[in-house]
Scaffold this motif. Structure first.
Motif, PDB file in Angstrom:
ATOM      1  N   GLU A 115       7.382   1.532  -6.829  1.00 28.21           N
ATOM      2  CA  GLU A 115       7.347   0.813  -5.556  1.00 28.21           C
ATOM      3  C   GLU A 115       5.933   0.285  -5.325  1.00 28.21           C
ATOM      4  N   THR A 116       5.836  -0.872  -4.685  1.00 23.06           N
ATOM      5  CA  THR A 116       4.536  -1.472  -4.394  1.00 23.06           C
ATOM      6  C   THR A 116       4.315  -1.534  -2.890  1.00 23.06           C
ATOM      7  N   VAL A 117       3.107  -1.128  -2.471  1.00 23.33           N
ATOM      8  CA  VAL A 117       2.690  -1.246  -1.080  1.00 23.33           C
ATOM      9  C   VAL A 117       1.350  -1.968  -1.064  1.00 23.33           C
ATOM     10  N   VAL A 118       1.274  -3.039  -0.288  1.00 25.79           N
ATOM     11  CA  VAL A 118       0.015  -3.761  -0.107  1.00 25.79           C
ATOM     12  C   VAL A 118      -0.610  -3.247   1.182  1.00 25.79           C
ATOM     13  N   VAL A 119      -1.871  -2.848   1.110  1.00 24.37           N
ATOM     14  CA  VAL A 119      -2.550  -2.291   2.280  1.00 24.37           C
ATOM     15  C   VAL A 119      -3.804  -3.092   2.613  1.00 24.37           C
ATOM     16  N   GLY A 120      -4.225  -2.965   3.874  1.00 27.15           N
ATOM     17  CA  GLY A 120      -5.488  -3.564   4.292  1.00 27.15           C
ATOM     18  C   GLY A 120      -5.448  -5.062   4.533  1.00 27.15           C
ATOM     19  N   MET A 121      -4.260  -5.601   4.788  1.00 26.73           N
ATOM     20  CA  MET A 121      -4.168  -7.045   4.990  1.00 26.73           C
ATOM     21  C   MET A 121      -4.815  -7.420   6.324  1.00 26.73           C
ATOM     22  N   ARG A 122      -5.740  -8.357   6.279  1.00 23.28           N
ATOM     23  CA  ARG A 122      -6.400  -8.847   7.487  1.00 23.28           C
ATOM     24  C   ARG A 122      -5.453  -9.788   8.224  1.00 23.28           C
ATOM     25  N   PRO A 123      -5.603  -9.874   9.538  1.00 24.41           N
ATOM     26  CA  PRO A 123      -4.739 -10.775  10.310  1.00 24.41           C
ATOM     27  C   PRO A 123      -4.777 -12.222   9.800  1.00 24.41           C
ATOM     28  N   ALA A 124      -5.953 -12.715   9.434  1.00 25.27           N
ATOM     29  CA  ALA A 124      -6.057 -14.093   8.951  1.00 25.27           C
ATOM     30  C   ALA A 124      -5.269 -14.289   7.656  1.00 25.27           C
ATOM     31  N   VAL A 125      -5.269 -13.279   6.803  1.00 26.05           N
ATOM     32  CA  VAL A 125      -4.506 -13.353   5.551  1.00 26.05           C
ATOM     33  C   VAL A 125      -3.016 -13.359   5.862  1.00 26.05           C
ATOM     34  N   ALA A 126      -2.579 -12.497   6.783  1.00 26.60           N
ATOM     35  CA  ALA A 126      -1.162 -12.455   7.160  1.00 26.60           C
ATOM     36  C   ALA A 126      -0.722 -13.802   7.729  1.00 26.60           C
ATOM     37  N   ILE A 127      -1.544 -14.376   8.586  1.00 23.62           N
ATOM     38  CA  ILE A 127      -1.223 -15.673   9.182  1.00 23.62           C
ATOM     39  C   ILE A 127      -1.119 -16.747   8.101  1.00 23.62           C
ATOM     40  N   THR A 128      -2.060 -16.737   7.179  1.00 26.92           N
ATOM     41  CA  THR A 128      -2.049 -17.722   6.089  1.00 26.92           C
ATOM     42  C   THR A 128      -0.785 -17.591   5.246  1.00 26.92           C
ATOM     43  N   LEU A 129      -0.408 -16.367   4.898  1.00 27.10           N
ATOM     44  CA  LEU A 129       0.790 -16.159   4.080  1.00 27.10           C
ATOM     45  C   LEU A 129       2.036 -16.674   4.796  1.00 27.10           C
ATOM     46  N   LEU A 141       6.779 -12.712   0.556  1.00 26.93           N
ATOM     47  CA  LEU A 141       6.443 -11.577  -0.313  1.00 26.93           C
ATOM     48  C   LEU A 141       7.593 -10.586  -0.444  1.00 26.93           C
ATOM     49  N   PRO A 142       8.712 -11.031  -1.019  1.00 26.66           N
ATOM     50  CA  PRO A 142       9.863 -10.146  -1.177  1.00 26.66           C
ATOM     51  C   PRO A 142       9.528  -8.938  -2.044  1.00 26.66           C
ATOM     52  N   GLY A 143      10.033  -7.795  -1.651  1.00 29.35           N
ATOM     53  CA  GLY A 143       9.821  -6.576  -2.428  1.00 29.35           C
ATOM     54  C   GLY A 143       8.512  -5.884  -2.175  1.00 29.35           C
ATOM     55  N   ILE A 144       7.679  -6.462  -1.307  1.00 32.42           N
ATOM     56  CA  ILE A 144       6.390  -5.844  -1.014  1.00 32.42           C
ATOM     57  C   ILE A 144       6.455  -5.211   0.361  1.00 32.42           C
ATOM     58  N   ARG A 145       6.159  -3.923   0.391  1.00 26.28           N
ATOM     59  CA  ARG A 145       6.018  -3.231   1.656  1.00 26.28           C
ATOM     60  C   ARG A 145       4.539  -3.240   2.009  1.00 26.28           C
ATOM     61  N   THR A 146       4.230  -3.181   3.294  1.00 27.64           N
ATOM     62  CA  THR A 146       2.837  -3.226   3.718  1.00 27.64           C
ATOM     63  C   THR A 146       2.509  -2.033   4.603  1.00 27.64           C
ATOM     64  N   ALA A 147       1.230  -1.675   4.598  1.00 25.67           N
ATOM     65  CA  ALA A 147       0.711  -0.623   5.469  1.00 25.67           C
ATOM     66  C   ALA A 147      -0.702  -1.038   5.876  1.00 25.67           C
ATOM     67  N   LEU A 148      -1.173  -0.470   6.965  1.00 21.47           N
ATOM     68  CA  LEU A 148      -2.482  -0.864   7.474  1.00 21.47           C
ATOM     69  C   LEU A 148      -3.636  -0.403   6.595  1.00 21.47           C
ATOM     70  N   ASN A 149      -3.499   0.777   5.952  1.00 24.79           N
ATOM     71  CA  ASN A 149      -4.588   1.288   5.121  1.00 24.79           C
ATOM     72  C   ASN A 149      -4.025   2.122   3.965  1.00 24.79           C
ATOM     73  N   VAL A 150      -4.922   2.566   3.095  1.00 22.94           N
ATOM     74  CA  VAL A 150      -4.505   3.313   1.892  1.00 22.94           C
ATOM     75  C   VAL A 150      -3.800   4.608   2.272  1.00 22.94           C
TER      76      VAL A 150
END
Length: 135
Positions: A76-90, A97-106
């Protein structure tokens, strides 16, 4: 060309991207990570992008591809630490980003993977015994 280090922590591979993600670096990471999943048998991947100020469409698609490759290799893949500007851009680029779960930090990413592992493993005593046929 710089490479992104892939560290093994227990049953998880941790990727902390601390350099600019040029196309060639992203492709190399994709290959390195697939090799490490197979070599270690890890079931979780955390990609820390907290140091990235921007993510272009190619890097976004590469992250989605990494998650797909990982899933095929039973991780399983989790992307962490995404900044608000990066989220907005995506979102503006239309990358879901199908299949990617996200969390605020490691730390939260590790907890998410641990819960996913706990849910996937049967608890002790849950094994159903099959009747033995009598002759």
């Amino acid at each position: 060309m710089e490479r992104v280090p892939v560290l093994k922590i227990g049953d998880v591979l941790l990727v902390s991207i601390q350099i600019d993600m040029e196309d060639q670096v992203a492709l190399q990471l994709q290959e390195d990570l697939a090799d490490r999943i197979v070599a270690t048998g890890c079931h979780g991947v955390i990609i820390d992008i907290s140091a990235l100020d921007i993510v272009d469409s190619f890097v976004g698609r590469t992250l989605a591809t990494i998650a797909s490759i990982s899933r095929v290799l039973d991780a399983e893949t989790v992307v962490v630490g995404m900044r608000p500007a990066v989220a907005i851009t995506l979102v503006e680029l239309g990358l879901s980003l199908p299949g990617i779960r996200t969390a605020l930090n490691v730390e939260l990413g590790m907890e998410m993977l641990a819960r996913a592992t706990d849910e996937a493993e049967p608890e002790e005593g849950d094994d159903e015994e099959l009747p033995v046929p009598t002759p």
